[in-house]
Design an enzyme around this catalytic site. Structure first.
Site, PDB file in Angstrom:
ATOM      1  CG  HIS A  24      -1.616   1.271   1.500  1.00  0.00           C
ATOM      2  ND1 HIS A  24      -2.411   1.883   0.559  1.00  0.00           N
ATOM      3  CD2 HIS A  24      -1.647   2.074   2.582  1.00  0.00           C
ATOM      4  CE1 HIS A  24      -2.911   3.004   1.062  1.00  0.00           C
ATOM      5  NE2 HIS A  24      -2.457   3.153   2.297  1.00  0.00           N
ATOM      6  CG  HIS A  55      -0.232   7.329   1.176  1.00  0.00           C
ATOM      7  ND1 HIS A  55      -0.205   7.979   2.385  1.00  0.00           N
ATOM      8  CD2 HIS A  55      -0.988   6.214   1.365  1.00  0.00           C
ATOM      9  CE1 HIS A  55      -0.914   7.272   3.277  1.00  0.00           C
ATOM     10  NE2 HIS A  55      -1.382   6.197   2.681  1.00  0.00           N
ATOM     11  CD  GLU A  91       5.901  -0.394 -19.509  1.00  0.00           C
ATOM     12  OE1 GLU A  91       6.007  -0.152 -18.298  1.00  0.00           O
ATOM     13  OE2 GLU A  91       6.865  -0.543 -20.267  1.00  0.00           O
ATOM     14  CG  HIS A  98      -5.921   6.304   1.630  1.00  0.00           C
ATOM     15  ND1 HIS A  98      -6.489   5.984   2.836  1.00  0.00           N
ATOM     16  CD2 HIS A  98      -4.619   5.932   1.751  1.00  0.00           C
ATOM     17  CE1 HIS A  98      -5.587   5.473   3.648  1.00  0.00           C
ATOM     18  NE2 HIS A  98      -4.437   5.428   3.006  1.00  0.00           N
TER      19      HIS A  98
HETATM   20  P1  13P Z   1       0.154   2.581   9.361  1.00  0.00           P
HETATM   21  O1  13P Z   1       1.256   3.505   9.833  1.00  0.00           O
HETATM   22  O2  13P Z   1      -0.712   2.088  10.481  1.00  0.00           O
HETATM   23  O3  13P Z   1       0.710   1.483   8.490  1.00  0.00           O
HETATM   24  O4  13P Z   1      -0.832   3.448   8.445  1.00  0.00           O
HETATM   25  C1  13P Z   1      -0.366   4.154   7.343  1.00  0.00           C
HETATM   26  C2  13P Z   1      -1.383   4.236   6.252  1.00  0.00           C
HETATM   27  O5  13P Z   1      -1.019   4.491   5.122  1.00  0.00           O
HETATM   28  C3  13P Z   1      -2.808   4.010   6.558  1.00  0.00           C
HETATM   29  O6  13P Z   1      -3.562   3.839   5.404  1.00  0.00           O
HETATM   30 ZN    ZN Z   2      -2.579   4.771   3.615  1.00  0.00          ZN
END
Ligand code: 13P
Ligand code: ZN
Length: 277
Positions: free
Chosen positions: A140, A142, A170, A211
């Site tokens: 995950h 950002h 690509e 997000h």
């Molecule tokens: P954590 O520090 O708990 O991993 O959270 C960061 C985050 O990106 C939440 O979506």
């Molecule tokens: Zn996050």
């Protein structure tokens, strides 16, 4: 051998640092989890401490019972992972019901696994099943340009997949099944985990509106490469839209179909709809 010299630990740390260097992990933003292979567990087992208590995951993942994961810690900064992995990351074990976890190594100064553990583990559970155990990494980040696009594109898999595909030849080869989109939701809980894991049945990438991005893959290279390709495409689209609101030319549906044929990928027709440039 030191645990930090183990292959998967080095790969985990390098990926976290690469994400930091690309600007996707301000403060404690983002999290990473890796489902450790049995042979790798054996390699590092002598460093484990089995004395810590089991704690609730906050959701149920019976498909992951008895699995081991390397995870980033909640509130920990990706920029610090390379400097102090034992403080910023952990190795956890899932209990035989798939409802609790315990810390076996890491987070030496206290703390707990990422607040997105329910999303990570529910995604892992789906991906383990649908890829026959091949996928092991959930990431995950950002990613800046992708987040920007969640303010101007419709929040649908159709809109995001098609626009991202058009930005780099690509892309349909790297993510032929497309990208899913989760509307804005409160992060860190079971509800967003359920919605994201539903998308992981079909896609390897899910965008969280306003997000960030979740990616799944077999190893660190493939998973990081997927996030990088998606964010690069998003960056091109932001540049295009910043120059002018419309495109003069682009890749058209029949051209995607020719690409699919030559590169031997299946592109779902739902993404090849007729539209204006
Ligand atoms: P954590 O520090 O708990 O991993 O959270 C960061 C985050 O990106 C939440 O979506
Ligand atoms: Zn996050």
């Amino acid at each position: 051998m030191n645990i930090l010299e183990t292959g998967f630990v080095k790969g985990f740390i390098r990926m976290a640092d690469d994400g930091w260097k690309l600007g996707w992990h301000e403060r404690n933003g983002g999290n990473l989890t890796y489902r450790i292979k049995p042979a790798e567990v054996e390699e590092v087992q002598r460093f484990f401490d089995y004395e810590k208590p089991f704690q609730p995951i906050g959701t149920s993942v019976p498909g992951l019972a008895g699995e081991y994961f390397m995870v980033t810690g909640s509130g920990k900064y990706f920029r610090n992972v390379i400097l102090d992995p034992a403080d910023t990351t952990a190795i956890i074990e899932i209990d035989e019901k798939g409802e609790n976890y315990r810390i076996l190594w890491g987070l030496v100064n206290g703390g707990r696994p990422t607040s997105e553990l329910p999303s990570h583990l529910m995604n892992h559970e789906v991906k383990k099943r649908v890829t026959d155990g091949a996928h092991r990494v959930i990431y995950h980040c950002h990613a800046t340009n992708l987040i920007a696009l969640t303010f101007v594109l419709p929040l649908t898999a159709e809109a995001f997949t098609r626009e991202l595909w058009e930005m780099a030849t690509e892309c349909p080869v790297v993510f032929p099944s497309g990208v899913g989109v989760v509307p804005w939701m409160v992060p860190g809980g079971r509800a967003i985990a359920v919605e994201t894991s539903k998308l992981m049945e079909e896609y390897d990438a899910a965008i969280w509106a306003h997000h960030g991005l979740f990616c799944s893959g077999e190893d660190f290279d493939l998973t990081f490469g997927l996030a990088h390709t998606i964010e690069k495409s998003a960056e091109i689209l932001v540049k295009v839209r910043s120059m002018q609101p419309y495109k003069l030319q682009t890749i058209r549906p029949d051209e995607f179909r020719s690409l699919a044929k030559d590169f031997k990928v299946t592109l779902p027709e739902k993404f090849l709809y007729e539209k204006k440039l």
